[in-house]
Design a protein around this motif. Sequence first.
Motif, PDB file in Angstrom:
ATOM      1  N   ALA A 227      -1.880  -2.304 -13.650  1.00  0.00           N
ATOM      2  CA  ALA A 227      -0.449  -2.369 -13.358  1.00  0.00           C
ATOM      3  C   ALA A 227      -0.079  -1.302 -12.338  1.00  0.00           C
ATOM      4  O   ALA A 227      -0.598  -0.184 -12.381  1.00  0.00           O
ATOM      5  CB  ALA A 227       0.377  -2.184 -14.639  1.00  0.00           C
ATOM      6  N   SER A 228       0.813  -1.667 -11.432  1.00  0.00           N
ATOM      7  CA  SER A 228       1.274  -0.699 -10.437  1.00  0.00           C
ATOM      8  C   SER A 228       2.673  -1.063  -9.987  1.00  0.00           C
ATOM      9  O   SER A 228       3.105  -2.216 -10.081  1.00  0.00           O
ATOM     10  CB  SER A 228       0.325  -0.665  -9.232  1.00  0.00           C
ATOM     11  N   ALA A 229       3.380  -0.045  -9.504  1.00  0.00           N
ATOM     12  CA  ALA A 229       4.724  -0.213  -8.965  1.00  0.00           C
ATOM     13  C   ALA A 229       4.724   0.237  -7.514  1.00  0.00           C
ATOM     14  O   ALA A 229       3.918   1.086  -7.116  1.00  0.00           O
ATOM     15  CB  ALA A 229       5.730   0.615  -9.767  1.00  0.00           C
ATOM     16  N   SER A 230       5.612  -0.361  -6.727  1.00  0.00           N
ATOM     17  CA  SER A 230       5.762   0.104  -5.350  1.00  0.00           C
ATOM     18  C   SER A 230       7.226   0.085  -4.960  1.00  0.00           C
ATOM     19  O   SER A 230       8.011  -0.723  -5.467  1.00  0.00           O
ATOM     20  CB  SER A 230       4.949  -0.759  -4.379  1.00  0.00           C
ATOM     21  N   ALA A 231       7.584   0.990  -4.059  1.00  0.00           N
ATOM     22  CA  ALA A 231       8.900   1.017  -3.445  1.00  0.00           C
ATOM     23  C   ALA A 231       8.718   0.572  -2.002  1.00  0.00           C
ATOM     24  O   ALA A 231       7.984   1.220  -1.236  1.00  0.00           O
ATOM     25  CB  ALA A 231       9.500   2.416  -3.511  1.00  0.00           C
ATOM     26  N   VAL A 232       9.361  -0.538  -1.636  1.00  0.00           N
ATOM     27  CA  VAL A 232       9.167  -1.136  -0.323  1.00  0.00           C
ATOM     28  C   VAL A 232      10.506  -1.122   0.414  1.00  0.00           C
ATOM     29  O   VAL A 232      11.462  -1.767  -0.015  1.00  0.00           O
ATOM     30  CB  VAL A 232       8.631  -2.575  -0.441  1.00  0.00           C
ATOM     31  N   ALA A 233      10.573  -0.376   1.504  1.00  0.00           N
ATOM     32  CA  ALA A 233      11.801  -0.244   2.287  1.00  0.00           C
ATOM     33  C   ALA A 233      11.632  -0.981   3.609  1.00  0.00           C
ATOM     34  O   ALA A 233      10.781  -0.610   4.431  1.00  0.00           O
ATOM     35  CB  ALA A 233      12.112   1.229   2.547  1.00  0.00           C
ATOM     36  N   GLY A 234      12.415  -2.030   3.808  1.00  0.00           N
ATOM     37  CA  GLY A 234      12.344  -2.768   5.055  1.00  0.00           C
ATOM     38  C   GLY A 234      10.976  -3.340   5.354  1.00  0.00           C
ATOM     39  O   GLY A 234      10.536  -3.361   6.509  1.00  0.00           O
ATOM     40  N   GLY A 235      10.260  -3.774   4.316  1.00  0.00           N
ATOM     41  CA  GLY A 235       8.946  -4.384   4.483  1.00  0.00           C
ATOM     42  C   GLY A 235       7.797  -3.402   4.530  1.00  0.00           C
ATOM     43  O   GLY A 235       6.635  -3.810   4.630  1.00  0.00           O
ATOM     44  N   LEU A 244      -5.348   8.234  -5.987  1.00  0.00           N
ATOM     45  CA  LEU A 244      -6.712   8.288  -5.464  1.00  0.00           C
ATOM     46  C   LEU A 244      -7.532   7.133  -6.015  1.00  0.00           C
ATOM     47  O   LEU A 244      -8.357   6.547  -5.324  1.00  0.00           O
ATOM     48  CB  LEU A 244      -7.359   9.627  -5.856  1.00  0.00           C
ATOM     49  N   THR A 245      -7.279   6.801  -7.275  1.00  0.00           N
ATOM     50  CA  THR A 245      -7.940   5.690  -7.957  1.00  0.00           C
ATOM     51  C   THR A 245      -6.861   4.827  -8.622  1.00  0.00           C
ATOM     52  O   THR A 245      -5.689   5.213  -8.674  1.00  0.00           O
ATOM     53  CB  THR A 245      -8.907   6.207  -9.043  1.00  0.00           C
ATOM     54  N   PRO A 246      -7.247   3.687  -9.183  1.00  0.00           N
ATOM     55  CA  PRO A 246      -6.260   2.868  -9.899  1.00  0.00           C
ATOM     56  C   PRO A 246      -5.861   3.419 -11.265  1.00  0.00           C
ATOM     57  O   PRO A 246      -5.170   2.719 -12.025  1.00  0.00           O
ATOM     58  CB  PRO A 246      -6.988   1.519 -10.055  1.00  0.00           C
ATOM     59  N   LEU A 247      -6.221   4.650 -11.596  1.00  0.00           N
ATOM     60  CA  LEU A 247      -5.923   5.189 -12.921  1.00  0.00           C
ATOM     61  C   LEU A 247      -4.497   5.724 -13.024  1.00  0.00           C
ATOM     62  O   LEU A 247      -3.883   5.690 -14.094  1.00  0.00           O
ATOM     63  CB  LEU A 247      -6.917   6.304 -13.265  1.00  0.00           C
ATOM     64  N   GLU A 248      -3.952   6.213 -11.932  1.00  0.00           N
ATOM     65  CA  GLU A 248      -2.634   6.859 -11.977  1.00  0.00           C
ATOM     66  C   GLU A 248      -1.515   5.842 -12.154  1.00  0.00           C
ATOM     67  O   GLU A 248      -1.642   4.682 -11.792  1.00  0.00           O
ATOM     68  CB  GLU A 248      -2.423   7.636 -10.671  1.00  0.00           C
ATOM     69  N   GLY A 249      -0.401   6.308 -12.738  1.00  0.00           N
ATOM     70  CA  GLY A 249       0.808   5.495 -12.730  1.00  0.00           C
ATOM     71  C   GLY A 249       1.207   4.905 -14.061  1.00  0.00           C
ATOM     72  O   GLY A 249       1.299   5.604 -15.079  1.00  0.00           O
ATOM     73  N   LEU A 250       1.452   3.597 -14.074  1.00  0.00           N
ATOM     74  CA  LEU A 250       1.969   2.900 -15.253  1.00  0.00           C
ATOM     75  C   LEU A 250       0.941   2.853 -16.376  1.00  0.00           C
ATOM     76  O   LEU A 250      -0.265   2.980 -16.149  1.00  0.00           O
ATOM     77  CB  LEU A 250       2.356   1.467 -14.874  1.00  0.00           C
ATOM     78  N   VAL A 251       1.417   2.631 -17.596  1.00  0.00           N
ATOM     79  CA  VAL A 251       0.518   2.320 -18.715  1.00  0.00           C
ATOM     80  C   VAL A 251      -0.082   0.943 -18.447  1.00  0.00           C
ATOM     81  O   VAL A 251       0.629   0.001 -18.071  1.00  0.00           O
ATOM     82  CB  VAL A 251       1.292   2.303 -20.045  1.00  0.00           C
ATOM     83  N   MET A 252      -1.398   0.822 -18.620  1.00  0.00           N
ATOM     84  CA  MET A 252      -2.071  -0.442 -18.311  1.00  0.00           C
ATOM     85  C   MET A 252      -2.792  -0.962 -19.545  1.00  0.00           C
ATOM     86  O   MET A 252      -2.660  -0.414 -20.628  1.00  0.00           O
ATOM     87  CB  MET A 252      -3.041  -0.234 -17.141  1.00  0.00           C
ATOM     88  N   GLY A 253      -3.552  -2.037 -19.352  1.00  0.00           N
ATOM     89  CA  GLY A 253      -4.253  -2.631 -20.482  1.00  0.00           C
ATOM     90  C   GLY A 253      -5.216  -1.674 -21.140  1.00  0.00           C
ATOM     91  O   GLY A 253      -5.210  -1.502 -22.367  1.00  0.00           O
TER      92      GLY A 253
END
Length: 430
Positions: A227-235, A244-253
């Motif tokens: 799971a990941s989130a992004s903030a997209v401004a004007g595309g 650095l890896t997919p470990l950071e951020g949201l709680v995942m499976g």
Amino acid sequence: MTTPMKEGSAAVQARRVLVLNSGSSSVKYQLLDMEDRSRLAIGLIERIGEETSRLLHTSLTGGAATRERTGRIADHEAALKAAAEELAADGLGLDSPELASIGHRVVHGGLRFTEPTVITDEVLAEIERLVPVAPLHNPANIIGIRTAQALRPDLPQVAVFDTAFHTTMPEYAARYAIDVETADAHRIRRYGFHGTSHAYVSRKAAELLGRTPEEVNVIVLHLGNGASASAVAGGRCVETSMGLTPLEGLVMGTRSGDIDPAVTFHLKRVAGMSVDEIDVLLNKRSGLVGLCGDNDMREIRRRIDEGDERAALAFDIYVHRLKKYIGAYSAVLGRVDAVVFTAGVGENSAPVREAAIAGLEEFGLAVDAGLNVVRSGEPRLISPDYARVAVAVVPTDEELEIADQTFALVERLGRTAQPGQAEPLGQVDN
């Protein structure tokens, strides 16, 4: 752009793209016709190298028909050859003059690759050089590329990078606050992942709002097992939750997401755990499965309905982290036009969407209960008309995004884009 057929026969336009996603023990593939962006076949080969290997192939020409093979598939070369055989059985063989290119999902492109790139020896060497920052993913991607090159050495092959969409992040968002020399020497920074999904979904969200991507600011929540989130401004991506890896951020499976880095030191010093054991703990035994023993949101919701307190706590932790990121990215963007849910959980779990937005009315967010529970494979709004910020569900399509990017590049370069000849695009010094 045309590909010659056998001598003496008419030339045929090459408009098909084979998309390959090679994992450590699996290969996913899709064959698409870019004339109308339709799928001709899809397949999954899993448990490669085991006695219980399985291939599922679905032909979508003349109605869907699925075939299954079981039994040992020794390696990725054997897997791709098996996929080629299945495609050939449907009259869609890899030797077809209608095949324009093979597009490869590559997880990590570092800072050098900001766009889809024709794969040359130099490009492949750079992907290999990035293995230390993507040890679970890039090696499998490389195997898939080399095997496909051996099967069709004459065909332009394109790498589409998970990290590319996030290379537009400003330095103040991408840098960790550690010693600069150490960070630069070891390529330590925030790269982000799921980039093809975030690119596709943010663009589709703008279409849903009847506007261009350049006109809207969007928060995308890609909620699957990863799971990941992004903030997209004007595309353009200006912030994302993975690092650095997919470990950071949201709680995942099975991944913890954000955690105090000192937890790793504590586990080594106090629990006597090795670095590898901590790695397995945080990546495979954490997240939802670590909290309650399940990483299937449907099962977690069933347990909650039966009064299971551990499942309820896991759900609350999951949703709490989502709310934190929605709030943080609202501050980063300043103005938000839409919050968009996508991927397996995001597209299918009405309770997650409802809980993540609940209490955010001051942010202009609300969910219409009736719209939220409607199941559909189409992009749709689930917010009431009065909501200042749209809330949407947009099914992701990473394979189509890879095919689109691959075909656009090959069309641009023309048939001179042969392996080893074309200059790779989208490179900056690392």
